[in-house]
Enzyme design. Structure first.
Site, short mmCIF file in Angstrom:
data_model
loop_
_atom_site.label_atom_id
_atom_site.label_comp_id
_atom_site.label_asym_id
_atom_site.label_seq_id
_atom_site.Cartn_x
_atom_site.Cartn_y
_atom_site.Cartn_z
N LYS A 173 45.86 14.13 -2.44
CA LYS A 173 46.01 13.88 -4.33
C LYS A 173 47.16 15.13 -4.10
O LYS A 173 46.59 15.93 -4.08
CB LYS A 173 45.57 13.71 -5.15
CG LYS A 173 46.30 13.75 -6.86
CD LYS A 173 46.53 15.39 -6.96
CE LYS A 173 47.33 15.01 -8.95
NZ LYS A 173 48.11 15.63 -8.15
N GLU A 248 39.40 26.92 -2.69
CA GLU A 248 40.06 27.95 -2.44
C GLU A 248 41.35 28.13 -4.15
O GLU A 248 42.56 27.79 -3.92
CB GLU A 248 40.95 27.19 -1.15
CG GLU A 248 41.46 29.14 -0.80
CD GLU A 248 43.11 28.64 -0.37
OE1 GLU A 248 42.70 30.13 -1.71
OE2 GLU A 248 43.86 28.14 -0.40
N CYS A 282 48.67 32.18 -2.45
CA CYS A 282 46.96 32.90 -2.66
C CYS A 282 46.74 33.53 -2.30
O CYS A 282 46.42 34.88 -2.20
CB CYS A 282 45.72 31.59 -2.90
SG CYS A 282 46.21 30.67 -1.86
N GLU A 384 46.64 36.90 -11.11
CA GLU A 384 47.37 36.93 -9.73
C GLU A 384 49.06 36.80 -10.25
O GLU A 384 49.59 36.11 -11.45
CB GLU A 384 47.15 35.27 -9.48
CG GLU A 384 47.41 35.77 -7.90
CD GLU A 384 47.24 33.92 -7.67
OE1 GLU A 384 47.23 33.50 -6.46
OE2 GLU A 384 46.92 33.15 -8.56
#
Length: 482
Positions: A173, A248, A282, A384
């Site tokens: 997906k 992750e 990331c 983040e």
């Protein structure tokens, strides 16, 4: 219109709905894809489950050959894949080519690794008669591969290749905004000889089909890359059926530049580690701590090099010595960056360069920024930051540097720039992250296991170790030996 791949058949969504794919550099629609539904997920999983028996019994050398052929086809079609990736994601073509090549390398790595997996033999106590034990590895079944928009191909490869190599089937997906290149890669896997139903791709929004895929009782393994918030949601959905899950998630990687560092090399690496893909990674250099003795030299070079970037359409090269930077992927993501940057400045940070929107009439562009000494409690330091904004901070004491490096909920990557073996050892042992680089850029090698700790998730991708995430270990005892 590109279609979903289920059981070797290219199909529209069951509800006949479509989803627009928009180029973030131009804001123009480049294609539409099926907006899948839970019914489409149900069909894809059922198809993958039926295909599992034959594929799991396929000779491992044959599986390896098919994966190697897929890697060759990806390499042969690299330019076309890169153009598609740029159109839907926004990154410059040169960066897109790098991602496609990384995908091909990863698929080839698992093609070669597929035939190298070993079990174990164990002599057993003789109290119950002569016997020995075996430890064998068996494929798990249907695996879900859920990928984000920032590196849709690389992150697809780290999930699909080890899953197929181990004898599993997959329902992939892709992110709703970047499905096109994934569909083309699936087409190449089919051309390479992957049987119908072994690799399926369902397109659509995560809330509609991602949840259905993760919670489906016949999905035994879920590999997810994305935000920490969504990762927690995925873990919750997978928990009732005790699925094997790898997450992750987000990161806020620290970089420590020591007094003896090669400043020029460190600046060049940090530039790539922070501003590649417009900072939408990331894994990347997101908080840089620089020793007092080299701080001014480091920041001077950094600002000069950042000033060379020119945000613009990724299909057009910037005039030398300028460097092209693509757009932020969405308007909402750019707005969040602007808010985080403003908060960092409001809390004491000095904006040294960048931070504007580039003056473009269209596109979600953002001028790469450097901020000196934002407050420890600012959003730039506690959240983040998924874009090209880099906080740079001084330190004079190594204990303080390591403490500040760990002062984050995240723990994905980290790096240190020094030639002092004692500091290298401390960084390896003390920095709370899944990976530490020494005198090198933050780069996910296919040859090494990669994943995070703390809010950056759990489980590993990459490396021969990733194959163990796609098999069940089974102990076999053989007795009756006389």
């Amino acid at each position: 219109m590109p279609e979903m791949l289920i059981g070797g058949e290219w199909r529209a969504a069951s509800g006949r709905r479509e989803l627009a794919v928009v180029n973030p550099a131009t804001e123009h629609q480049v294609a539409s894809v099926p907006a899948g539904s839970p019914d489409d997920v149900q069909l894809a999983v059922a198809t993958a489950k039926r295909a599992f028996g034959d594929w799991s019994r396929t000779d491992v050398e044959q599986r390896a050959t098919i994966l190697a052929r897929a890697a060759d086809l990806i390499h042969e079609h690299a330019k076309a894949l890169a153009r598609t990736l740029t159109a839907e994601q926004g990154k410059p073509v040169a960066e897109a080519m790098g991602e496609v090549n990384h995908l091909a390398h990863g698929v080839r790595f698992y093609a070669e690794a597929a035939t190298k997996v070993r079990g174990a033999y164990q002599e057993l106590p003789s109290a119950l008669g002569r016997s020995y034990g075996l430890v064998i590895r068996r494929p798990m079944g249907v695996c879900a591969a859920i990928t984000p928009y920032n590196f849709p191909l690389t992150l697809l490869g780290t999930k699909v290749a080890p899953a197929l190599a181990a004898g599993n089937t997959v329902v992939a997906k892709p992110a709703a905004t970047t499905p096109l290149a994934t569909l083309e890669v699936a087409r190449l896997f089919a051309e390479a000889g992957v049987p119908d139903g072994v690799l399926n791709v369902v397109t659509g929004r995560g809330a509609e089909i991602g949840d259905a895929l993760v919670s489906h009782p016949d999905v035994r393994r879920v590999a997810f890359t994305g935000s920490t918030a969504v990762g927690r949601h995925v873990a919750t959905l997978a928990a009732p059926d005790l699925k094997r899950v790898s997450l992750e998630l987000g990161g806020s990687d620290p970089v420590i530049v020591c007094a003896d560092a090669d400043v020029d090399a460190a600046v060049k690496a940090v530039i790539i580690g922070r501003y590649w893909n417009a900072g939408q990674a990331c894994l990347g250099c997101k908080r840089v701590f620089v020793h007092d003795s080299v701080f001014d030299a480091f920041v001077s070079q950094l600002v000069e090099r950042v000033g060379r970037y020119e945000p613009g359409d990724g299909t057009v090269k910037a005039d030398k010595p300028r460097l092209r930077m693509g757009p932020i992927h969405s308007r909402a993501a750019r707005e969040e960056l602007l808010e985080q940057l403003a908060d960092g400045v409001d809390q004491g940070g000095e904006l040294l360069i960048g931070g504007g929107t580039g003056g473009h009439d269209r596109g979600f562009f953002f001028e790469p920024a450097v901020v000196a000494e934002p407050g420890a409690d600012s959003r730039l330091m506690t959240e983040e930051v998924f874009g090209p904004v880099l906080p740079v901070l001084r330190f004079s004491d190594m204990d303080d540097a390591f403490a500040r490096a760990n002062d984050t909920p995240y723990g994905l990557g980290s790096s240190i720039w020094t030639h002092d073996a004692r500091l290298i050892h401390r960084a390896a042992q003390e920095i709370e992250s899944g990976m530490t680089w020494v005198n090198q850029i933050h780069y996910g090698y296919d040859e090494l296991p990669f994943g995070g700790v703390k809010a950056s998730g759990y489980g590993k991708e990459h490396g021969i170790e990733a194959l163990d995430s796609y098999v069940e270990l089974k102990s076999v005892v053989v007795g009756g030996l006389g």
